[in-house]
Design a protein around this motif. Structure first.
Motif, PDB file in Angstrom:
ATOM      1  N   GLY A  55       2.046   6.509  13.481  1.00 19.73           N
ATOM      2  CA  GLY A  55       3.230   6.247  12.661  1.00 19.73           C
ATOM      3  C   GLY A  55       2.877   6.438  11.202  1.00 19.73           C
ATOM      4  N   GLY A  56       3.380   5.576  10.378  1.00 25.76           N
ATOM      5  CA  GLY A  56       3.813   4.210  10.443  1.00 25.76           C
ATOM      6  C   GLY A  56       3.054   3.334  11.437  1.00 25.76           C
ATOM      7  N   ALA A  57       3.679   2.222  11.751  1.00 26.57           N
ATOM      8  CA  ALA A  57       3.162   1.372  12.817  1.00 26.57           C
ATOM      9  C   ALA A  57       3.942   1.763  14.072  1.00 26.57           C
ATOM     10  CB  ALA A  57       3.373  -0.096  12.486  1.00 26.57           C
ATOM     11  N   GLN A 117      -7.422  -1.807  -0.406  1.00 22.46           N
ATOM     12  CA  GLN A 117      -6.730  -0.614   0.061  1.00 22.46           C
ATOM     13  C   GLN A 117      -5.463  -0.946   0.840  1.00 22.46           C
ATOM     14  OE1 GLN A 117      -8.332   2.007   3.401  1.00 22.46           O
ATOM     15  NE2 GLN A 117      -8.747   3.259   1.612  1.00 22.46           N
ATOM     16  N   ARG A 118      -5.523  -2.017   1.636  1.00 22.14           N
ATOM     17  CA  ARG A 118      -4.455  -2.232   2.612  1.00 22.14           C
ATOM     18  C   ARG A 118      -3.542  -3.405   2.272  1.00 22.14           C
ATOM     19  NH1 ARG A 118      -5.266   0.987   6.852  1.00 22.14           N
ATOM     20  NH2 ARG A 118      -4.342  -0.230   8.515  1.00 22.14           N
ATOM     21  N   GLY A 119      -3.902  -4.192   1.244  1.00 24.77           N
ATOM     22  CA  GLY A 119      -3.031  -5.292   0.834  1.00 24.77           C
ATOM     23  C   GLY A 119      -3.688  -6.646   1.045  1.00 24.77           C
ATOM     24  N   SER A 150      -3.022   1.461  15.999  1.00 34.35           N
ATOM     25  CA  SER A 150      -2.429   0.185  15.600  1.00 34.35           C
ATOM     26  C   SER A 150      -3.086  -0.298  14.316  1.00 34.35           C
ATOM     27  CB  SER A 150      -2.660  -0.862  16.695  1.00 34.35           C
ATOM     28  OG  SER A 150      -2.218  -2.117  16.239  1.00 34.35           O
ATOM     29  N   ASN A 151      -2.279  -0.793  13.389  1.00 36.23           N
ATOM     30  CA  ASN A 151      -2.873  -1.291  12.132  1.00 36.23           C
ATOM     31  C   ASN A 151      -3.381  -2.733  12.274  1.00 36.23           C
ATOM     32  OD1 ASN A 151      -0.688  -3.061  11.827  1.00 36.23           O
ATOM     33  ND2 ASN A 151       0.384  -1.760  10.379  1.00 36.23           N
ATOM     34  N   LEU A 152      -3.350  -3.303  13.454  1.00 35.86           N
ATOM     35  CA  LEU A 152      -3.830  -4.649  13.786  1.00 35.86           C
ATOM     36  C   LEU A 152      -2.909  -5.756  13.283  1.00 35.86           C
ATOM     37  CD1 LEU A 152      -7.683  -4.227  13.071  1.00 35.86           C
ATOM     38  CD2 LEU A 152      -6.606  -4.339  15.328  1.00 35.86           C
ATOM     39  N   MET A 175       8.096   3.908   9.648  1.00 40.99           N
ATOM     40  CA  MET A 175       8.207   2.508   9.237  1.00 40.99           C
ATOM     41  C   MET A 175       6.876   1.794   9.489  1.00 40.99           C
ATOM     42  SD  MET A 175      10.813  -0.431  10.511  1.00 40.99           S
ATOM     43  CE  MET A 175      12.322   0.251   9.878  1.00 40.99           C
ATOM     44  N   CYS A 176       6.474   0.947   8.537  1.00 51.03           N
ATOM     45  CA  CYS A 176       5.227   0.193   8.698  1.00 51.03           C
ATOM     46  C   CYS A 176       5.374  -1.164   8.023  1.00 51.03           C
ATOM     47  CB  CYS A 176       4.066   0.976   8.074  1.00 51.03           C
ATOM     48  SG  CYS A 176       2.471   0.252   8.508  1.00 51.03           S
ATOM     49  N   ASN A 177       4.677  -2.154   8.559  1.00 50.21           N
ATOM     50  CA  ASN A 177       4.681  -3.478   7.917  1.00 50.21           C
ATOM     51  C   ASN A 177       3.718  -3.521   6.735  1.00 50.21           C
ATOM     52  OD1 ASN A 177       2.668  -3.211   9.963  1.00 50.21           O
ATOM     53  ND2 ASN A 177       2.209  -5.376   9.781  1.00 50.21           N
ATOM     54  N   GLN A 178       2.871  -2.497   6.619  1.00 55.74           N
ATOM     55  CA  GLN A 178       1.932  -2.433   5.486  1.00 55.74           C
ATOM     56  C   GLN A 178       2.334  -1.281   4.558  1.00 55.74           C
ATOM     57  OE1 GLN A 178      -2.035  -4.082   7.826  1.00 55.74           O
ATOM     58  NE2 GLN A 178      -2.189  -2.154   6.744  1.00 55.74           N
ATOM     59  N   VAL A 179       1.758  -1.312   3.349  1.00 60.01           N
ATOM     60  CA  VAL A 179       2.004  -0.221   2.398  1.00 60.01           C
ATOM     61  C   VAL A 179       0.643   0.132   1.769  1.00 60.01           C
ATOM     62  CG1 VAL A 179       3.561   0.597   0.576  1.00 60.01           C
ATOM     63  CG2 VAL A 179       4.170  -1.441   1.857  1.00 60.01           C
ATOM     64  N   CYS A 180      -0.250   0.670   2.580  1.00 62.53           N
ATOM     65  CA  CYS A 180      -1.609   0.936   2.092  1.00 62.53           C
ATOM     66  C   CYS A 180      -1.593   1.986   0.972  1.00 62.53           C
ATOM     67  CB  CYS A 180      -2.488   1.426   3.230  1.00 62.53           C
ATOM     68  SG  CYS A 180      -2.477   0.318   4.644  1.00 62.53           S
ATOM     69  N   LYS A 181      -2.532   1.799   0.045  1.00 56.59           N
ATOM     70  CA  LYS A 181      -2.539   2.657  -1.146  1.00 56.59           C
ATOM     71  C   LYS A 181      -2.839   4.119  -0.838  1.00 56.59           C
ATOM     72  CE  LYS A 181      -4.122  -0.834  -4.386  1.00 56.59           C
ATOM     73  NZ  LYS A 181      -5.341  -1.358  -4.989  1.00 56.59           N
ATOM     74  N   HIS A 182      -3.599   4.356   0.248  1.00 60.76           N
ATOM     75  CA  HIS A 182      -4.037   5.730   0.508  1.00 60.76           C
ATOM     76  C   HIS A 182      -3.183   6.419   1.556  1.00 60.76           C
ATOM     77  CE1 HIS A 182      -5.287   3.620   3.982  1.00 60.76           C
ATOM     78  NE2 HIS A 182      -5.798   4.699   4.539  1.00 60.76           N
ATOM     79  N   CYS A 183      -2.117   5.773   2.029  1.00 61.02           N
ATOM     80  CA  CYS A 183      -1.417   6.235   3.238  1.00 61.02           C
ATOM     81  C   CYS A 183      -0.908   7.676   3.103  1.00 61.02           C
ATOM     82  CB  CYS A 183      -0.245   5.295   3.532  1.00 61.02           C
ATOM     83  SG  CYS A 183       0.659   5.775   5.006  1.00 61.02           S
ATOM     84  N   HIS A 184      -1.291   8.523   4.056  1.00 56.85           N
ATOM     85  CA  HIS A 184      -0.877   9.933   3.973  1.00 56.85           C
ATOM     86  C   HIS A 184       0.544  10.141   4.496  1.00 56.85           C
ATOM     87  CE1 HIS A 184      -2.135  10.027   8.232  1.00 56.85           C
ATOM     88  NE2 HIS A 184      -1.290  11.019   8.335  1.00 56.85           N
ATOM     89  N   SER A 192      -0.039  13.000  -0.369  1.00 63.11           N
ATOM     90  CA  SER A 192       0.771  11.789  -0.412  1.00 63.11           C
ATOM     91  C   SER A 192       0.208  10.704  -1.350  1.00 63.11           C
ATOM     92  CB  SER A 192       0.980  11.266   1.016  1.00 63.11           C
ATOM     93  OG  SER A 192       2.014  10.322   1.036  1.00 63.11           O
ATOM     94  N   ARG A 193       0.108   9.462  -0.857  1.00 68.14           N
ATOM     95  CA  ARG A 193      -0.272   8.378  -1.778  1.00 68.14           C
ATOM     96  C   ARG A 193      -1.707   8.524  -2.271  1.00 68.14           C
ATOM     97  NH1 ARG A 193       3.544   4.410   1.068  1.00 68.14           N
ATOM     98  NH2 ARG A 193       1.834   3.343   2.098  1.00 68.14           N
ATOM     99  N   PHE A 194      -2.591   9.107  -1.450  1.00 74.77           N
ATOM    100  CA  PHE A 194      -3.965   9.281  -1.939  1.00 74.77           C
ATOM    101  C   PHE A 194      -3.996  10.357  -3.029  1.00 74.77           C
ATOM    102  CE2 PHE A 194      -8.422  10.741  -1.792  1.00 74.77           C
ATOM    103  CZ  PHE A 194      -9.027   9.534  -2.118  1.00 74.77           C
TER     104      PHE A 194
HETATM  105  S1  SF4 Z   1      -2.126   3.685   6.441  1.00 74.87           S
HETATM  106 FE1  SF4 Z   1      -1.284   3.033   8.412  1.00 74.87          FE
HETATM  107  S2  SF4 Z   1      -1.047   0.804   8.204  1.00 74.87           S
HETATM  108 FE2  SF4 Z   1      -1.269   1.647   6.146  1.00 74.87          FE
HETATM  109  S3  SF4 Z   1       0.827   2.003   5.417  1.00 74.87           S
HETATM  110 FE3  SF4 Z   1       0.098   3.920   6.326  1.00 74.87          FE
HETATM  111  S4  SF4 Z   1       0.797   3.841   8.422  1.00 74.87           S
HETATM  112 FE4  SF4 Z   1       0.906   1.754   7.639  1.00 74.87          FE
END
Ligand code: SF4
Ligand code: SF4
Lengths: 348, 110
Positions: free
Chosen positions: A105-107, A171-173, A132-134, A61-70, A247-249
């Motif tokens: 994670g995720g976060a 990349q990250r939103g 941490s994704n900050l 689970m993450c609060n972000q949905v980055c485009k490259h997230c593996h 994955s997403r990348f």
């Molecule tokens: S790259 Fe990190 S911050 Fe971005 S969606 Fe994936 S887990 Fe979350």
């Protein structure tokens, strides 16, 4: 490419499936197999050695949905490590002298037992890294975490794909850069990233597209200068990381028509001295449900530890894990290209 | 030949060694050394190369040094500014020759 609000899994996209990803990356017939290339290192097959890091993925689970997230992480992902599984990790730490636990994670902060887990690990006097994704540190209900991590002397490692807003938000939103800077200011106030404080704040650069990262040292200087001059913030080290073709990348590479040239670039840039230090040699990776992997990338490809090593922490056996043969596939070229890439940055 | 510039020709660059391997070696050693970090960073050198590529309008170099600039840590903003620098010098070079035009003009006209 559109901004994502949910994971690929939520939309039932085919590349959310590990087998579909493997079909693509292992089907490139004109590229040498990674194992063949690894022989150039002169150590035979890729094997692990002493385990220095237990990397625990406490949930997708993450609060972000980055485009490259593996990880294909996002707010919709429900896979979260239970307290029972965390307890098994703690028991393993008690039986071994693994010095560092790397929480990802995720976060990782979104796991409801995050604080309990960090507390228990610190009681065993092990070093804790929190990826941490900050931005999560600015969300309500999580704003006490910087203090908590300072009290527990956690090392914070955070993605910041560029020292400017444009690339980072791409990349990250939208809004991620400004929120990240605000979180970094809070962390700096507590001493994180400041020399002599003993509180470490490292950043991770990864390319915002289908190219390899620049030299870690040169870019670290640019980051330090620009972030300090423009935002007055400081940090310790910059890690440059290559995007893995999974994955997403991988989805981005295929959709943008860059897949073949990117794989070729990774293979052409194979660097034996980067390959001798790949992180799977000294890391074990634990999945949210306790499954064991050679690294977080293999975890996402559902390629468990094998070749006689246990595939779940309930069967943990250090003797079988040290010196185990690593499970590889063509994505491994992402760790060995150029200056190399690992969770701790360049390896060459 | 249906077009002079083909993307698949760029990787054939090293074939220029055929015919004069010694000169090619000297060229490539020097070329490699030029782009190493020195008083200027690798990123700054890649951006200069990108600007020059636009000034000499070489499609191979524009392709190669856009990729190179990105992988040396530049972004679109920096690359666009580099192209503006090249364009300004090209435009400025034309404009400053207006001085020659004025010299000739003042000599020939009353
Ligand atoms: S790259 Fe990190 S911050 Fe971005 S969606 Fe994936 S887990 Fe979350
Ligand atoms: S992808 Fe994982 S298994 Fe492959 S080389 Fe990298 S760390 Fe090792």
């Amino acid at each position: 490419m559109e901004v994502r609000h949910k994971s690929m899994k939520a939309f039932g996209e085919s590349l959310a499936n590990a087998n579909e990803q493997l079909k693509i990356i292992n089907n490139e017939s004109n590229l040498p197999h990674f194992d063949e290339k690894y022989e150039l290192v002169g150590e035979g097959e890729l094997h692990a050695s002493n385990i220095e890091i237990m990397q625990v993925n406490v949930g997708k689970m993450c609060n972000q949905v980055c485009k490259h997230c593996h990880v294909d992480a996002g707010p919709d992902r429900k896979e979260i490590m239970t307290k029972e599984t965390m307890q098994i990790c703690i028991d393993i730490l008690k039986q071994t002298d693994i010095p560092t636990v790397d929480l990802t994670g995720g976060a990782p902060e979104l796991n409801p037992n995050f604080k309990w887990f960090v507390d228990e690990i610190k009681k065993l006097d092990r070093h804790v890294i929190v990826r941490s994704n900050l931005t999560i540190l600015k969300e309500s209900g999580f704003q006490d975490l910087p203090k908590f991590m300072a009290n527990h002397k956690c090392e914070i490692v955070s993605s910041l794909p560029f020292y400017k807003k444009t690339f980072t938000d791409k990349q990250r939103g939208d809004g991620v850069f400004d929120k990240s800077i605000s979180a970094i200011k809070n962390l700096n106030e507590l001493g994180f990233g400041k020399e002599g404080s003993g509180l470490i704040l490292n950043f991770v650069y990864n390319p915002v597209g289908a190219f390899l990262p620049p030299s870690q040292e040169g870019l670290e200087n640019d980051y330090k200068r620009e972030l300090f001059n423009t935002h007055g913030v400081v940090f310790n080290n910059l890690y440059t990381i290559t995007n893995m073709p999974i994955s997403r990348f991988l989805d981005y590479l295929v959709q943008s028509g860059n897949y073949e040239s990117y794989m070729q670039k990774l293979v052409d840039s194979f660097n034996p001295s980067a390959a001798t230090n790949v992180m799977c040699k000294f890391t074990i990776s634990v999945g949210w449900d306790g499954q064991l992997f050679d690294c977080d990338f293999n975890q996402m490809l559902e390629m468990n530890m094998d070749h006689g090593a246990p595939d779940h922490i309930k069967d943990f056996d250090m003797k079988k894990i040290e010196n185990r043969r690593i499970v590889t596939a063509q994505h491994c070229y992402g760790c060995t290209a150029g200056a190399g890439s690992s969770c701790g940055g360049a390896t060459a | 030949m249906e077009t002079y510039y083909k993307p698949e020709d760029l990787p054939k660059f090293s074939k220029m060694s055929e015919g004069s391997p010694e000169l090619w070696k000297k060229f490539s050693d020097w070329y490699g050394a030029v782009f190493q970090a020195g008083a200027l960073s690798e990123r700054e050198k890649a951006l200069i190369a990108l600007a020059v590529a636009h000034a000499v309008q070489c499609p191979y170099c524009i392709d190669a040094y856009t990729q190179e600039s990105l992988s040396k840590g530049a972004d679109l903003e920096q690359m666009t500014e580099a192209v503006h620098v090249a364009s300004a010098i090209r435009g400025g070079a034309s404009m400053v020759h207006g001085v020659q035009m004025k010299n000739v003009n003042s000599k020939l006209t009353m």
